[in-house]
Structures are given as C-alpha cells and as structure tokens.
Design a protein around this motif. Structure first.
Motif, PDB file in Angstrom:
ATOM      1  N   ALA A 189       0.815  -1.214   0.000  1.00 22.96           N
ATOM      2  CA  ALA A 189       0.000   0.000   0.000  1.00 22.96           C
ATOM      3  C   ALA A 189       0.850   1.266   0.000  1.00 22.96           C
ATOM      4  N   ALA A 190       1.938   1.249   0.783  1.00 24.90           N
ATOM      5  CA  ALA A 190       2.778   2.452   0.875  1.00 24.90           C
ATOM      6  C   ALA A 190       3.383   2.806  -0.473  1.00 24.90           C
ATOM      7  N   GLY A 191       3.783   1.792  -1.235  1.00 19.26           N
ATOM      8  CA  GLY A 191       4.380   2.061  -2.530  1.00 19.26           C
ATOM      9  C   GLY A 191       3.378   2.480  -3.587  1.00 19.26           C
ATOM     10  N   LEU A 192       2.132   2.016  -3.460  1.00 18.98           N
ATOM     11  CA  LEU A 192       1.115   2.305  -4.463  1.00 18.98           C
ATOM     12  C   LEU A 192       0.371   3.612  -4.206  1.00 18.98           C
ATOM     13  N   ARG A 193       0.341   4.066  -2.975  1.00 19.86           N
ATOM     14  CA  ARG A 193      -0.493   5.235  -2.658  1.00 19.86           C
ATOM     15  C   ARG A 193      -0.128   6.494  -3.434  1.00 19.86           C
ATOM     16  N   PRO A 194       1.159   6.795  -3.674  1.00 22.62           N
ATOM     17  CA  PRO A 194       1.445   7.998  -4.478  1.00 22.62           C
ATOM     18  C   PRO A 194       0.799   7.939  -5.861  1.00 22.62           C
ATOM     19  N   LEU A 195       0.822   6.774  -6.495  1.00 22.09           N
ATOM     20  CA  LEU A 195       0.179   6.617  -7.792  1.00 22.09           C
ATOM     21  C   LEU A 195      -1.325   6.817  -7.688  1.00 22.09           C
ATOM     22  N   LEU A 196      -1.932   6.248  -6.657  1.00 21.63           N
ATOM     23  CA  LEU A 196      -3.378   6.369  -6.497  1.00 21.63           C
ATOM     24  C   LEU A 196      -3.778   7.806  -6.193  1.00 21.63           C
ATOM     25  N   ARG A 197      -2.941   8.527  -5.457  1.00 19.82           N
ATOM     26  CA  ARG A 197      -3.234   9.949  -5.196  1.00 19.82           C
ATOM     27  C   ARG A 197      -3.193  10.742  -6.502  1.00 19.82           C
ATOM     28  N   THR A 198      -2.260  10.386  -7.391  1.00 22.21           N
ATOM     29  CA  THR A 198      -2.203  11.049  -8.695  1.00 22.21           C
ATOM     30  C   THR A 198      -3.505  10.845  -9.456  1.00 22.21           C
ATOM     31  N   LEU A 199      -4.006   9.605  -9.471  1.00 23.98           N
ATOM     32  CA  LEU A 199      -5.267   9.322 -10.156  1.00 23.98           C
ATOM     33  C   LEU A 199      -6.430  10.062  -9.500  1.00 23.98           C
ATOM     34  N   GLU A 200      -6.418  10.137  -8.173  1.00 24.41           N
ATOM     35  CA  GLU A 200      -7.483  10.861  -7.473  1.00 24.41           C
ATOM     36  C   GLU A 200      -7.446  12.346  -7.823  1.00 24.41           C
ATOM     37  N   ARG A 201      -6.252  12.918  -7.870  1.00 23.70           N
ATOM     38  CA  ARG A 201      -6.138  14.351  -8.211  1.00 23.70           C
ATOM     39  C   ARG A 201      -6.617  14.604  -9.636  1.00 23.70           C
ATOM     40  N   ARG A 202      -6.247  13.724 -10.544  1.00 23.03           N
ATOM     41  CA  ARG A 202      -6.718  13.888 -11.919  1.00 23.03           C
ATOM     42  C   ARG A 202      -8.240  13.768 -11.982  1.00 23.03           C
ATOM     43  N   GLY A 203      -8.798  12.891 -11.156  1.00 29.53           N
ATOM     44  CA  GLY A 203     -10.250  12.778 -11.099  1.00 29.53           C
ATOM     45  C   GLY A 203     -10.900  14.069 -10.651  1.00 29.53           C
ATOM     46  N   GLN A 204     -10.295  14.739  -9.665  1.00 29.64           N
ATOM     47  CA  GLN A 204     -10.837  16.012  -9.202  1.00 29.64           C
ATOM     48  C   GLN A 204     -10.695  17.096 -10.268  1.00 29.64           C
ATOM     49  N   VAL A 205      -9.587  17.076 -10.998  1.00 36.07           N
ATOM     50  CA  VAL A 205      -9.418  18.014 -12.115  1.00 36.07           C
ATOM     51  C   VAL A 205     -10.512  17.788 -13.157  1.00 36.07           C
ATOM     52  N   LEU A 206     -10.803  16.524 -13.436  1.00 38.14           N
ATOM     53  CA  LEU A 206     -11.843  16.205 -14.409  1.00 38.14           C
ATOM     54  C   LEU A 206     -13.212  16.684 -13.926  1.00 38.14           C
ATOM     55  N   LEU A 207     -13.506  16.506 -12.651  1.00 38.63           N
ATOM     56  CA  LEU A 207     -14.789  16.970 -12.115  1.00 38.63           C
ATOM     57  C   LEU A 207     -14.920  18.484 -12.239  1.00 38.63           C
ATOM     58  N   ARG A 208     -13.833  19.209 -11.999  1.00 34.74           N
ATOM     59  CA  ARG A 208     -13.872  20.671 -12.167  1.00 34.74           C
ATOM     60  C   ARG A 208     -14.115  21.025 -13.629  1.00 34.74           C
ATOM     61  N   TYR A 209     -13.517  20.270 -14.529  1.00 33.33           N
ATOM     62  CA  TYR A 209     -13.716  20.497 -15.961  1.00 33.33           C
ATOM     63  C   TYR A 209     -15.192  20.305 -16.324  1.00 33.33           C
ATOM     64  N   LEU A 210     -15.807  19.252 -15.792  1.00 31.39           N
ATOM     65  CA  LEU A 210     -17.223  19.013 -16.051  1.00 31.39           C
ATOM     66  C   LEU A 210     -18.075  20.174 -15.568  1.00 31.39           C
ATOM     67  N   GLN A 211     -17.739  20.676 -14.368  1.00 34.51           N
ATOM     68  CA  GLN A 211     -18.518  21.770 -13.792  1.00 34.51           C
ATOM     69  C   GLN A 211     -18.322  23.063 -14.596  1.00 34.51           C
ATOM     70  N   GLN A 212     -17.090  23.362 -14.954  1.00 38.88           N
ATOM     71  CA  GLN A 212     -16.802  24.598 -15.677  1.00 38.88           C
ATOM     72  C   GLN A 212     -17.436  24.612 -17.064  1.00 38.88           C
ATOM     73  N   HIS A 213     -17.577  23.433 -17.674  1.00 39.82           N
ATOM     74  CA  HIS A 213     -18.127  23.351 -19.026  1.00 39.82           C
ATOM     75  C   HIS A 213     -19.577  22.881 -19.037  1.00 39.82           C
ATOM     76  N   ASN A 214     -20.156  22.812 -17.845  1.00 38.06           N
ATOM     77  CA  ASN A 214     -21.568  22.438 -17.721  1.00 38.06           C
ATOM     78  C   ASN A 214     -21.882  21.122 -18.436  1.00 38.06           C
ATOM     79  N   LEU A 215     -21.023  20.127 -18.211  1.00 39.07           N
ATOM     80  CA  LEU A 215     -21.194  18.825 -18.845  1.00 39.07           C
ATOM     81  C   LEU A 215     -21.935  17.879 -17.914  1.00 39.07           C
ATOM     82  N   THR A 216     -22.558  16.867 -18.479  1.00 37.18           N
ATOM     83  CA  THR A 216     -23.421  15.982 -17.717  1.00 37.18           C
ATOM     84  C   THR A 216     -22.801  14.601 -17.566  1.00 37.18           C
TER      85      THR A 216
END
Length: 391
Positions: free
Chosen positions: A358-385
């Motif tokens: 888990a310790a070795g994988l968590r940095p990678l998973l945090r990267t994916l989580e951050r990208r997910g949050q970036v994507l959610l902001r993109y959806l909100q900014q562009h009023n996508l469904t």
C-alpha cells in the motif's frame, strides 16, 4: 519515450509474517470501526462521510502458498466471474508456446495451459480459444493498474491483466530474469483493418471526422459494413474519461497536440507534432471493437503516463465530449476511488509485492485521485453531464 515504471526502483518485499488487511495496513487492536457520532460530526462540518469507502470489510486471510492472486473467498464486486477466470489463466497458466508480435519487438504472445484444463497442452494453437496472453515490458506494469481502474469505474472496456514473474524455459532470458512483467489477455476477436499501414484500428477515422461525429451525435463516419458502424455514442465519453485519468495520448492525440511535448517524445522525434498545424492530417489510433461486442470500444495499450505533471495534463482528450458515464463520475465524486483501487490491486499479489504494498502504491493512487478532481472541475466549468450508459 517509454512509459515509466510505477516506482523508480524495485521495492523490498513485505515480510510474510506481517498481519495485513486487504489494503495492506497493519492491523490495529482497535479495528476499523468508527466511533458513534463520527458521521454526524463530519456532516456538521460539511465534510463528506467516509462511507461507503471505509465500511467494506477487510479480508485478513493469507493466500494459499504460491498463489499469485488473493481473492479470500470473495472477489471485489467489480471483477466479474469472467475477469477472475481470465486473471487465473494469466497468473497461473503454463507457457506452452511463444510468438513475436509484428512491429512490437518487446512484446511476446504466449499460449497458456491452465492446471486442470481438460484440453491437453497444445503449442500449435492459434489463440482463437482465448488461451493466450501478451507479455509486455516491465515498464508497462501501469497496464495492470489501468485494468483495475477500468473495473472500479464500471467502464468494463479494457482486457484483463495481471503482473507476473516468468520462469518458463520457452521464454528468452530477458523475460525470466526475475523482473515483474504485465501479461494481458489476448482477445481473439478484436477486429483489424486489412490495410497493413493501418492495422491498429478497426476503422480509419481522422480528428475532424471524430469531432463532427461527436457534435452531431452521429454514427462513426465509415463505410457501411465495416466493424465500427455500430459503436454507441456513449463509448466516446468512456474512452475520454479513461484516457484523461491515465493520460493515454496514443488513441486520440498521438501527435501531442494537447500539450507541449519534451524533445525526447516519439511524437517529436517522428515529426508528428508538426502536423498539429493541419488538423486534416491528424488520425486516431487504436480505435478497436470486438466482433462479440461491435457496439463497444475495447481499450488496449493502456500504459499511460503516471508521472505526467499536472501542468501538462492533456485536455484535448476531452474535446467534443458532452457527457460522461454516470457510474464513473459518481465514483470520482465519492472520494472512494483510491480506497477501491487499493482493494482491487491487493488481489494481484505480484503487483502488490513488487511495488512495496500500500505504501508504494499510494502515491500513484493519489495522482489518479487528483486527476479525477481536475476532471470533475472540468465538467462543472463546461456544464457537462453524467449519463447512464449501457454496460
């Protein structure tokens, strides 16, 4: 530039006598139960409750000796029975033959024989029976993570993959030197164009055609009778979301038009990036379907870019998409993605141990989580469904 390994150097294997939960955390004498009132206090603070992320039971059993997969009696619900069968074949199947893959010098297609299979080992099989896999480079281990991400998000478009160390005398030494490699199930019914210059597609499509198809919600602009004519519109939202989280550019932006590439990038060395000035020259690659499911895309070569900096995220991958799969977006919003992925990756013992748990994988998973949050902001900014799409 070849995809970077998940971690820069092999991590030490965890002690086998250390008690772990399915997520690799040391067991606490207090257990994982939350105190009464925790959820209410979180709500009062305006913070999303950890539920349902932390309320899934942790499995505490050890795998059978020598077993490369850990299901503990119950597999994660996002892995189907078919997924599990194919993962077991890939993880345990005896290598009985090998074949080089044209134009892929560091990839071997191998035929596998599963223990207990009523069919005798057949080195001469042609893989039409689904008993083959592709062994890729150690640096492509990210493909295993991509498979689990695909399933956790409910996309179900990538092919089963596991990590494995090989010892078969049939394989070249470079494949048996102790390095952990990904092996991906070979789908025998993926359809390819007969054009030898464009055989990595089920249909030929340019960037401008693709954007017009998205704008009009039309079918793929191909000749009637070709494999891609039945692709559902919602498939492109699945593909764009998946490729953005992984930063896979090869399908939708192999020319690196959506970010400023480093000089060492293949798209620069092969002078593809220069074509960005003329969109009519841009082609999509790895747009594939299977004859068993012609309305669905199949995602291959998913070793994206885990170390792509946030400042260079490729938003061109999302261009033209007006809706994304509801289940995947809900997972990103829930805050559960990292936990679910950790639970899913724990099943693959070889991957887990090679990355230091888990310790070795968590940095990678945090990267994916951050990208997910970036994507959610993109959806909100562009009023996508987010819309429900067929499985």
């Amino acid at each position: 530039m070849a995809p970077a390994p998940i971690s820069p150097s092999p991590a030490p294997r965890p002690r086998q006598d250390t008690a772990t939960t399915l997520c690799g955390d040391k067991l606490s004498s207090r257990g994982t139960r939350r105190r009464h009132g925790d959820s209410r206090r979180l709500r009062e603070l305006g913070t999303r409750s950890p539920s349902p992320c932390v309320e899934r039971p942790c499995w505490r059993g050890g795998p059978q000796h020598g077993d490369r997969l850990r299901f503990g009696g119950t597999a994660p619900p996002w892995l189907s029975v078919d997924d599990i069968q194919k993962m077991k074949l890939l993880a345990h199947g005896q290598v009985v033959s090998k074949t080089r893959v044209p134009a892929h010098g560091q990839v071997l297609r191998v035929r596998l024989h599963a223990e207990g299979d009523p069919q005798p080992p057949s080195p001469g099989g042609d893989c039409r029976d689904g008993r083959c896999g592709l062994i890729k480079r150690p640096g492509d281990l990210y493909e295993v993570v991509a498979f689990h991400l695909d399933r956790v998000l409910g996309l179900n478009r990538s092919l089963p993959a596991v990590a494995r160390r090989f010892s078969s005398p049939i394989l070249p030494y470079s494949y048996t030197n102790g390095a952990t490699r990904p092996i991906i199930w070979w789908a025998p019914d993926v359809q390819h164009l007969e054009d030898t210059n464009n055989d990595q597609n089920s249909c030929a499509m340019g960037w401008l055609q693709y954007q017009e198809m998205l704008r009009t919600h039309g079918r793929v602009p191909v000749v009637v009778g070709t494999p891609c004519k039945s692709i559902q519109h919602g498939e492109w939202g699945r593909l764009a979301l998946f490729d953005f989280l992984l930063q896979v550019h090869d399908r939708l932006d192999r020319y690196c038009c959506g970010f400023e590439p480093d000089p060492s990038e293949p798209c620069v060395e092969e002078m593809l990036h220069e074509k960005c000035r003329n969109p009519a020259e841009l082609l999509l690659v790895h747009i594939l379907v299977r004859s068993s499911a012609p309305s669905q895309l199949v995602f291959i070569d998913n070793a994206g870019r885990p170390q792509q900096p946030e400042a260079k995220l490729n938003f061109r991958l999302l261009q033209g998409i007006d809706s994304f799969p509801e289940m995947a977006v809900a997972m990103l919003r829930s805050g559960c993605l990292g936990r679910r992925l950790l639970e899913s990756l724990y099943v693959d013992r070889e991957l887990w141990d090679s990355q230091g748990g888990a310790a070795g994988l968590r940095p990678l998973l945090r990267t994916l989580e951050r990208r997910g949050q970036v994507l959610l902001r993109y959806l909100q900014q562009h009023n996508l469904t987010a819309r429900g799409t067929p499985r």
